[in-house]
Design a protein around this motif. Structure first.
Motif, PDB file in Angstrom:
ATOM      1  N   GLU A   1     -10.002  11.311   4.968  1.00 27.09           N
ATOM      2  CA  GLU A   1     -10.737  10.650   3.888  1.00 27.09           C
ATOM      3  C   GLU A   1     -10.619   9.141   4.057  1.00 27.09           C
ATOM      4  OE1 GLU A   1     -10.902  10.562  -0.981  1.00 27.09           O
ATOM      5  OE2 GLU A   1      -9.404  11.803   0.002  1.00 27.09           O
ATOM      6  N   ASP A   2     -11.759   8.451   3.896  1.00 27.31           N
ATOM      7  CA  ASP A   2     -11.756   6.995   4.032  1.00 27.31           C
ATOM      8  C   ASP A   2     -11.801   6.383   2.644  1.00 27.31           C
ATOM      9  OD1 ASP A   2     -12.152   4.361   4.638  1.00 27.31           O
ATOM     10  OD2 ASP A   2     -13.449   4.786   6.355  1.00 27.31           O
ATOM     11  N   MET A   3     -10.678   5.760   2.244  1.00 26.18           N
ATOM     12  CA  MET A   3     -10.619   5.211   0.892  1.00 26.18           C
ATOM     13  C   MET A   3     -10.694   3.680   0.912  1.00 26.18           C
ATOM     14  SD  MET A   3      -7.651   7.859  -0.279  1.00 26.18           S
ATOM     15  CE  MET A   3      -6.884   7.884   1.315  1.00 26.18           C
ATOM     16  N   GLY A   4     -11.218   3.132   2.009  1.00 28.11           N
ATOM     17  CA  GLY A   4     -11.300   1.667   2.112  1.00 28.11           C
ATOM     18  C   GLY A   4     -10.162   1.157   2.971  1.00 28.11           C
ATOM     19  N   ASN A   5      -9.256   0.369   2.354  1.00 29.03           N
ATOM     20  CA  ASN A   5      -8.120  -0.134   3.150  1.00 29.03           C
ATOM     21  C   ASN A   5      -7.214   0.999   3.617  1.00 29.03           C
ATOM     22  OD1 ASN A   5      -9.021  -2.673   2.752  1.00 29.03           O
ATOM     23  ND2 ASN A   5      -7.590  -3.164   1.089  1.00 29.03           N
TER      24      ASN A   5
ATOM     25  N   ILE B   1       1.448  15.317  10.133  1.00 26.63           N
ATOM     26  CA  ILE B   1       0.159  15.714   9.546  1.00 26.63           C
ATOM     27  C   ILE B   1       0.184  17.225   9.337  1.00 26.63           C
ATOM     28  CG2 ILE B   1      -2.342  15.788   9.877  1.00 26.63           C
ATOM     29  CD1 ILE B   1      -1.983  13.326  11.754  1.00 26.63           C
ATOM     30  N   THR B   2       0.622  17.948  10.345  1.00 29.07           N
ATOM     31  CA  THR B   2       0.691  19.407  10.236  1.00 29.07           C
ATOM     32  C   THR B   2       1.756  19.823   9.224  1.00 29.07           C
ATOM     33  OG1 THR B   2       0.937  19.078  12.628  1.00 29.07           O
ATOM     34  CG2 THR B   2       0.333  21.289  11.885  1.00 29.07           C
ATOM     35  N   ASP B   3       2.927  19.179   9.277  1.00 30.03           N
ATOM     36  CA  ASP B   3       4.055  19.628   8.461  1.00 30.03           C
ATOM     37  C   ASP B   3       3.922  19.246   6.990  1.00 30.03           C
ATOM     38  OD1 ASP B   3       5.009  20.539  10.791  1.00 30.03           O
ATOM     39  OD2 ASP B   3       6.798  19.256  10.888  1.00 30.03           O
ATOM     40  N   SER B   4       3.464  18.026   6.729  1.00 30.09           N
ATOM     41  CA  SER B   4       3.502  17.592   5.320  1.00 30.09           C
ATOM     42  C   SER B   4       2.221  16.927   4.855  1.00 30.09           C
ATOM     43  CB  SER B   4       4.683  16.644   5.114  1.00 30.09           C
ATOM     44  OG  SER B   4       4.565  15.563   6.015  1.00 30.09           O
ATOM     45  N   ASP B   5       1.226  16.760   5.769  1.00 27.56           N
ATOM     46  CA  ASP B   5      -0.069  16.212   5.394  1.00 27.56           C
ATOM     47  C   ASP B   5       0.057  14.886   4.640  1.00 27.56           C
ATOM     48  OD1 ASP B   5      -2.801  16.104   5.160  1.00 27.56           O
ATOM     49  OD2 ASP B   5      -2.870  17.328   3.333  1.00 27.56           O
ATOM     50  N   ASN B   6       0.930  14.017   5.114  1.00 29.75           N
ATOM     51  CA  ASN B   6       1.029  12.719   4.419  1.00 29.75           C
ATOM     52  C   ASN B   6       1.131  11.556   5.404  1.00 29.75           C
ATOM     53  OD1 ASN B   6       3.581  12.967   5.294  1.00 29.75           O
ATOM     54  ND2 ASN B   6       4.584  12.816   3.303  1.00 29.75           N
ATOM     55  N   VAL B   7       0.083  11.449   6.212  1.00 30.20           N
ATOM     56  CA  VAL B   7      -0.005  10.320   7.143  1.00 30.20           C
ATOM     57  C   VAL B   7      -1.245   9.500   6.783  1.00 30.20           C
ATOM     58  CG1 VAL B   7      -0.264   9.647   9.572  1.00 30.20           C
ATOM     59  CG2 VAL B   7       1.177  11.605   8.970  1.00 30.20           C
ATOM     60  N   TYR B   8      -1.042   8.195   6.699  1.00 29.93           N
ATOM     61  CA  TYR B   8      -2.121   7.300   6.295  1.00 29.93           C
ATOM     62  C   TYR B   8      -2.293   6.183   7.310  1.00 29.93           C
ATOM     63  CZ  TYR B   8      -1.229   9.727   1.981  1.00 29.93           C
ATOM     64  OH  TYR B   8      -1.045  10.716   1.063  1.00 29.93           O
TER      65      TYR B   8
ATOM     66  N   ALA C   1       0.840  -1.211   0.000  1.00 30.70           N
ATOM     67  CA  ALA C   1       0.000   0.000   0.000  1.00 30.70           C
ATOM     68  C   ALA C   1       0.872   1.257   0.000  1.00 30.70           C
ATOM     69  CB  ALA C   1      -0.918  -0.005   1.215  1.00 30.70           C
ATOM     70  N   TYR C   2       1.989   1.172   0.697  1.00 29.02           N
ATOM     71  CA  TYR C   2       2.902   2.316   0.818  1.00 29.02           C
ATOM     72  C   TYR C   2       3.509   2.699  -0.542  1.00 29.02           C
ATOM     73  CZ  TYR C   2       7.058   4.881   2.361  1.00 29.02           C
ATOM     74  OH  TYR C   2       8.041   5.821   2.524  1.00 29.02           O
TER      75      TYR C   2
END
Ligand code: UTP
Length: 297
Positions: A179-183, A240-247, A150-151
């Protein structure tokens, strides 16, 4: 920066107080689920996900762990002399190539974030995985392998997530979903052990992570958080604050909390029932015990 994940950190420096007195002399990670120590399950999962370098963050009293991954020349010679090839094969999975495994010390148990930070010089500027060996996951495709796949789509930072009953949220780090994209879900907030009424969802973080090296820098700049410890959750939340890329990644599989007594007992039954050589005996035993309990009521 490449998305290839080849290094994994195994934080094993905790005190394991929930398993005292056993953990007075036996590291929690060496405790045995059926016939293999917890750490072996985590190593096998990491190998399946393509990990090549294994970094243990240890502490005093963990030498059994180092011995476990070393060669055992006397034992090997003995098995060879007796022609016990099956057992020799079993031992093979515990041998690590020279240089594939590294140990760093966390000389004070200052929390999971601090433990991961102790490995920073070995991690360099690459994404890396973190596996907590007391979370054991039974799955067709190993959990970290699911996450690594997934990564490749998301990059950034990824945490394994699972839905927990509402009344259990206060025991976990909990995700606030963007946002909920499923998995895969994208995350706009993370709260460590929230009060029931403050929990943003019931999607909880468990002990598998793929992180960017930025998280290590965040720990560098952090003040101690809840319980006087450096929390890994806080360092990830900063991304999340710095780069908005946490999943978050909803993995497929059953997770057992082998850091708790009841989780360990449940895992023992589940992994016992999954073993063809043990299943029938164990099943009969469990049926008999349940029948006897019912009859006694
Ligand atoms: P736990 O919260 O389960 O703590 O740590 P613990 O000390 O192992 O066990 P209890 O709660 O006293 O029974 C989760 C993971 O983080 C590691 C632990 O070894 C475990 O794998 N850890 C925790 C560290 O490596 N260092 C720390 O300072 C804290």
């Amino acid at each position: 920066m490449s998305n290839k994940v080849t290094k994994a950190v195994f934080p094993v420096a905790g005190l394991g107080t929930r398993f005292l007195p056993a953990t007075k002399s036996v590291p929690k990670e060496i405790m045995t689920l059926v016939d293999r120590p917890l750490i072996q399950y985590a190593i096998d999962e990491a190998r399946a996900a393509g990990i090549e370098e294994f970094i243990f963050v240890t502490s005093r009293g963990k030498s059994a762990l180092e011995d476990y991954f070393d060669r055992a020349p006397e034992l090997e010679a003995n098995l060879k002399a007796k022609n016990k090839t099956d057992l020799m094969k079993v031992l093979d999975s515990t041998n690590m190539d020279s240089g594939a495994i590294a140990y760093v010390r966390q000389n004070q148990a200052l929390g999971l974030g601090h433990a991961v930070w102790c490995a920073r010089r070995l991690l360099g500027n690459e994404p890396f995985a973190v596996l907590l060996p007391d979370d054991v996951i039974q799955a067709d495709k190993p959990c970290l392998q699911q996450m690594v796949e997934a990564y490749q789509e998301t990059g950034g930072n990824m945490v394994a997530a699972m839905e927990v009953p509402q009344d259990r949220v206060s025991s976990y780090g909990v995700l606030d979903l963007k946002e909920d994209m499923g998995n895969i879900v994208s995350v706009k907030g993370m709260v460590e052990k929230p009060k029931l009424e403050d929990a943003p969802s019931n999607l909880a973080v468990i002990g598998r992570y793929i992180l960017s090296p930025k998280v290590l820098q965040n720990i560098d700049n952090m003040e101690t958080g809840a319980g006087g410890e450096l929390q890994l959750t806080d360092a990830i939340a900063k991304e999340i604050t710095d780069s908005d890329n946490v999943y978050g990644y909803r993995f497929k599989g059953e997770r057992y909390d082998c850091g708790s007594k009841s989780g360990f007992l449940q895992a023992t039954v589940a992994f016992g029932l999954a073993r063809p050589d043990l299943r029938d005996d164990l099943e009969h035993y469990l049926e008999d015990v349940m029948a006897a309990r019912k009859a006694a009521q």
